[in-house]
Write a protein that holds these residues in place. Structure first.
Motif: not given
Length: 108
Positions: A12-16, A28-36, A77-84
Motif C-alpha cells: 500500500e506504499s507505506y513504510f514498515r 515481527a512486522v511493524s505498523k504502517a508509517f507514512d514516511n521513512k 476500515a481506514r483510509e488508504v493513501r496510495r503513493i506511486p
C-alpha cells in the motif's frame, strides 16, 4: 549474532520495518508509517523499550471451545493513501533536503 531490522515499503506504499532472526526468520512486522523518518523512529523505540521488557500474560487460562473462524470479527476500515512507487524516492529526497540533517542522524 543479533537480529536485523529491515526497512521496506509495503503493497500500500507505506513504510514498515521487520525484525528478522539471524537465520532469516521474520520475528515481527511493524505498523504502517507514512514516511521513512517515522519508521526509523519506530525502530529506535523498539530498540529502547523491548530490550529487557517485562512479559505480561494476558491470554485466557483455557483455550476457547469455538474455532477462530466461527467468531464474529468486525473489521475497521481506514483510509488508504496510495503513493506511486516512482514518487517515493523523490519525496524522500525532498524530506531529507527540508530537514538539512545527515540522512540517518539520530536514528540509531
Amino acid at each position: 549474532m543479533a537480529g536485523m531490522f529491515e526497512l521496506f515499503v509495503d503493497a500500500e506504499s507505506y513504510f514498515r520495518f521487520r525484525l528478522t532472526a539471524p537465520d532469516g526468520t521474520v520475528m515481527a512486522v511493524s505498523k504502517a508509517f507514512d514516511n521513512k523518518t517515522a519508521a526509523v523512529a519506530g525502530i529506535a523505540a523498539v530498540r529502547e523499550y523491548a530490550g529487557m521488557g517485562l512479559v505480561a500474560d494476558v491470554s485466557p487460562m483455557e483455550r476457547r471451545a469455538t474455532r477462530p473462524e466461527a467468531r464474529d470479527v468486525t473489521v475497521q476500515a481506514r483510509e488508504v493513501r496510495r503513493i506511486p512507487a516512482a514518487d517515493l524516492h523523490s519525496r524522500s529526497r525532498e524530506m531529507h533536503r527540508a530537514t538539512g540533517e545527515p540522512r540517518w542522524a539520530g536514528a540509531f
